[in-house]
Design an enzyme around this catalytic site. Structure first.
Site, PDB file in Angstrom:
ATOM      1  N   GLU A 195       0.832  -1.205   0.000  1.00  0.00           N
ATOM      2  CA  GLU A 195       0.000   0.000   0.000  1.00  0.00           C
ATOM      3  C   GLU A 195       0.867   1.257   0.000  1.00  0.00           C
ATOM      4  O   GLU A 195       0.592   2.222  -0.724  1.00  0.00           O
ATOM      5  CB  GLU A 195      -0.931   0.007   1.213  1.00  0.00           C
ATOM      6  N   SER A 262       5.523 -20.269  -1.053  1.00  0.00           N
ATOM      7  CA  SER A 262       5.409 -21.701  -0.805  1.00  0.00           C
ATOM      8  C   SER A 262       4.832 -22.403  -2.019  1.00  0.00           C
ATOM      9  O   SER A 262       4.243 -21.779  -2.907  1.00  0.00           O
ATOM     10  CB  SER A 262       4.542 -22.044   0.417  1.00  0.00           C
ATOM     11  N   ASP A 334      -5.814 -10.166   1.444  1.00  0.00           N
ATOM     12  CA  ASP A 334      -5.572  -8.777   1.860  1.00  0.00           C
ATOM     13  C   ASP A 334      -6.125  -8.571   3.264  1.00  0.00           C
ATOM     14  O   ASP A 334      -7.286  -8.178   3.454  1.00  0.00           O
ATOM     15  CB  ASP A 334      -6.223  -7.813   0.875  1.00  0.00           C
ATOM     16  N   ASP A 337      -4.860  -3.075   6.182  1.00  0.00           N
ATOM     17  CA  ASP A 337      -5.209  -1.792   5.583  1.00  0.00           C
ATOM     18  C   ASP A 337      -4.578  -0.678   6.408  1.00  0.00           C
ATOM     19  O   ASP A 337      -4.513  -0.764   7.645  1.00  0.00           O
ATOM     20  CB  ASP A 337      -6.726  -1.577   5.558  1.00  0.00           C
TER      21      ASP A 337
END
Length: 821
Positions: A195, A262, A334, A337
């Site tokens: 971000e 991974s 996600d 924030d």
């Protein structure tokens, strides 16, 4: 003269004797902490004797009369082999490294205290299931039993590092284990950095369309355009200098591109030559010595489980029972924030909320610092999360005046039941039962790959935030924290997490690639960890009708770069076999030799070949040339090659070829010119470090796996004994992933990859194989410190069976723990 000579000889002999005596004393003191694996120890906290049978790879097979006693044995074994590592993990998450290491770790401690992970872990103890609370208590008692033994028997303070660093070890507590899970979440989370970088890049670029080039979306449909960051915060600074995060080896904050990866894949019986399901898993973390992983077998009331644990945690995080296998990969959901909070201009102790200004929640915290005065912090939280200072993550470069930044993150839950879910998973009997249990996972968010006797599946586990469809930036840019539409609305339903069970094709896999395409806010993520390795995996999986354990191993160790195969024809399209003959020793001649080598190369990033080094240096130099002009100092943030960016430029997608032109020069450069100049840059760089004989280069000389000791790895002389360096194949975009550092002067060092590999065949579960990248012991004088390292490098494995007789037959020692009266 003869007298002087005799005295010089005596002095030299005395100095040699002193050095030998000092070395002998150091060796003796350090050797005192080497554990005795073949003994009987009376301990407190057991209800019945526990046996710890160590096979010839020093993998403990732990047998207790009941589950708590077995967890007790695991705690004792972890403390025997990895006590220093466990204490460092705990100090890190507590924000108490500076008590031992002084001012060098103050920045690390400051940020960990602000995140307050340890306090959240303490609060989470009470929400664990009764079974997990009993396991935590027993595990802690096992660790503390080893600490008591060390103190009573004067066993060299438990680890040689204890002699160099004054690090008193407090008794282990249940909260410590939960805190280590939160530390894992920190190491596997990268959306915060993304971000910030997206906001900074948006502010730097004059053409907003170029943001999609340099930070491209993973291929797919339906991603809507975003506002420019300057539109959300027009007063944000545009050209502020970045503030790098701590680069200390002890720092748990991953660099961009190193926040976890991974591989995992499964095959149903219809695609298995043996008629049983198959599962392969190799989770990727930063390399260190010892590795993060610790192999173990636990005999529980519902059956045995075997695989990889992490010291400090009473769980097998990736492994199998006789009924179920499970593997983990980073999901890239996600779950972070950033919220820009507006301060009250009349009162800086208040911030704006949808209901008006509100006072920060505050709490003091004191950081004790070795050989320096303590520091007192004021921890501040908003309704969105903890306030982070501008000195971290370069937040000051995107924060408007009169504002602060708060972090929303799923790991900041005081009711984190992840450990309970992990312990329940070990006792699951089927894929569907395991998926149901997965709802208890909070953080880190993972893709859970599963295989039982007859079925396969994959489920994204971990708390995914529920966002409003009207969110300003769709969670991709820092947003206004006082707007209701930007705020989280709790956790998205677990049923909405992507799930795949019994696929028609009989194969499932994940390389951190994009799982699903859904419109915001049900999208899961806009940022994924891989857009390249998945292509090679698809090719390997579909090239066979049926698979075997060996074909799954072959895929884990595959060093072929689909990225190199696709990019080289693009960037070299006008350079192959062109140009006039050039004299030997000239730059033009070197360029022709390099191009000739690459023209015949199949993209295999083999450690013994020269082509991977030429390719890697070329593509790195090319990206540096493309972005330096447009991004200026910000170009330093793009340390790893982004293949989608290079492809967009050289295919001229939506005019992306404009990156090839240098804005600050009078001429108009073409992409062919930039490719040629970058190749010359690369060849000069190679010649300065590895010589001019291109045919004699070895990729493995540059691509060394750096298993360095976190605290002793930079100590002169001692570093040669504690660091494990290995020439390795693979690269950034191969299934045998060896993520490069991107940092000068050794940008191609292998710093992040598969510290553990496991392959399980449920037609014959006892034929399952495992390997870790260093050894079981964290004691550098132990034969088990690096005994698995060369096997790992060569792509070899060790068998790990749940057959008790096999474990006993190859035992190097049996420790019997008996209850004290």
């Amino acid at each position: 003269m003869a007298l002087l000579f005799r005295w010089l000889m005596r002095l030299a002999a005395g100095l040699i004797a002193l050095v030998v005596a000092s070395v002998a004393l150091i060796y003796y003191l350090a050797g005192q902490s080497l554990p005795d694996y073949d003994q009987t120890v009376d301990v407190q906290g057991l209800s019945a004797p526990v046996e710890i049978v160590r096979d010839n790879a020093n993998v403990p097979h732990i047998f207790g009369a009941n589950d708590p006693d077995t967890y007790f044995g695991l705690g004792y074994a972890h403390a025997q082999d990895r006590l220093w590592q466990m204490t460092i993990f705990r100090r890190t998450v507590q924000g108490r490294l500076s008590e031992v290491f002084g001012e060098r770790t103050v920045r690390i401690d400051r940020l960990l205290r602000r995140l307050d992970l340890y306090r959240l872990a303490q609060q989470s103890v009470s929400v664990q299931t009764d079974y997990t609370q009993a396991a935590l208590q027993a595990y802690s008692a096992g660790v503390n039993a080893r600490l008591a033994e060390i103190n009573e028997e004067a066993l060299g303070r438990g680890a040689p590092e204890m002699f160099l660093f004054n690090a008193p070890v407090a008794p282990w507590q249940p909260a410590d284990s939960i805190a280590i899970i939160k530390l894992m979440s920190l190491q596997l989370s990268g959306h915060l950095e993304e971000e910030v970088l997206r906001a900074r890049t948006s502010l730097m670029l004059n053409d907003s369309k170029k943001l999609i080039d340099i930070l491209p979306d993973t291929p797919g449909t339906g991603i809507a355009a975003l506002p420019e960051y300057a539109m959300i915060f027009p007063e944000a600074p545009r050209f502020a200098q970045s503030i790098p995060m701590p680069s200390d080896p002890l720092s748990p904050f991953p660099a961009r591109g190193l926040a976890g990866a991974s591989n995992a894949w499964t095959a149903a019986p219809s695609r298995s030559a043996s008629g049983g399901t198959l599962l392969a898993n190799d989770p990727h973390l930063g390399f260190n010595a010892p590795t993060t992983w610790y192999l173990a077998r636990l005999e529980l009331s519902k059956g045995g489980v075997i695989g990889a644990s992490i010291p400090g945690l009473p769980a097998i995080l990736t492994g199998r029972s006789d009924r179920l296998g499970w593997g983990v990969t980073s999901s890239y959901a996600d779950d972070q924030d950033l919220f820009i909070e507006r301060l009250n201009p009349e009162n800086p102790e208040e911030y704006l909320t949808p209901d008006g200004y509100k006072t920060f929640e505050t709490r003091p915290a004191i950081i004790e610092i070795k050989d320096a005065r303590p520091i007192t912090l004021t921890l501040r939280w908003t309704e969105n999360g903890p306030v982070l200072p501008g000195s971290h993550y370069s937040l000051s470069t995107i924060t408007p005046p009169g504002h602060l930044v708060a972090l929303g993150w799923s790991a900041l839950s005081p009711k984190d039941t992840t450990l309970s879910a992990a312990l329940d998973l070990m006792q699951s009997k089927s894929v569907r039962e395991a998926i149901a249990i997965g709802e208890g996972f909070i953080s880190p968010s993972l893709n859970l790959s599963l295989a039982d006797k007859t079925d396969i599946g994959m489920k994204l586990v971990g708390a995914v935030p529920r966002r409003d469809a009207r969110h300003q930036s769709k969670g991709r840019l820092p947003s206004q924290g006082w707007r209701i539409a930007n705020r989280w609305q709790g956790r998205a339903p677990y049923a909405a997490n992507p799930q795949f069970v019994s696929p028609r094709g009989g194969l499932l896999g994940n390389t951190n690639n994009k799982l699903i395409e859904r419109p915001f806010p049900n999208h899961v993520s806009y940022i994924w960890g891989d857009s390249q390795r998945i292509q090679r995996w698809q090719r390997l999986m579909q090239s066979r009708q049926v698979h075997t354990r060996d074909s799954f191993i072959e895929a884990q160790l595959d060093p072929v770069s689909s990225t190199a195969r696709s990019l080289l024809p693009l960037i070299g399209a006008d350079l192959w076999f062109t140009g006039e003959a050039a004299p030997e020793g000239t730059p033009a001649r070197q360029r022709q030799i390099a191009l000739a080598l690459l023209a015949d190369w199949n993209g295999e990033m083999n450690e013994h070949l020269p082509e991977p080094l030429i390719y890697a240096a070329w593509i790195r130099a090319l990206q540096q040339r493309l972005v330096a002009d447009e991004l200026g100092p910000l170009a330093e943030e793009f340390k790893h090659v982004e293949p989608l960016f290079i492809e967009r430029v050289y295919r001229n997608v939506d005019g992306a070829a404009s990156w090839c032109n240098v804005r600050h020069s009078a001429a108009e450069e073409t992409c062919t010119e930039m490719a040629r100049l970058a190749l010359d840059d690369a060849l000069i760089w190679i010649s300065e470090r590895y010589g001019t004989a291109l045919e004699s280069l070895r990729w493995g000389d540059a691509h060394q796996a750096t298993h360095d000791h976190l605290t002793l790895g930079k100590v002169p002389v001692l570093r040669y004994f504690v660091n494990i360096r290995q020439s390795t194949s693979g690269g950034d975009n191969t299934l045998q992933r060896g993520r490069t550092s991107g940092e000068d002067p050794f940008p191609f060092q292998n710093v992040h990859g598969a510290g553990y590999r496991g392959v399980y065949d449920f037609a014959d579960p006892n034929s399952s194989v495992f390997i870790s990248s260093t050894g079981q012991s964290g004691h550098f004088l132990s034969r088990y410190y690096d005994d698995l390292a060369q096997l790992w490098r060569r792509g070899e494995y060790i068998p790990m069976s749940l057959d008790t007789n096999l474990a006993r037959a190859a035992a190097v020692g049996i420790t019997t723990l008996t209850p004290k009266n």
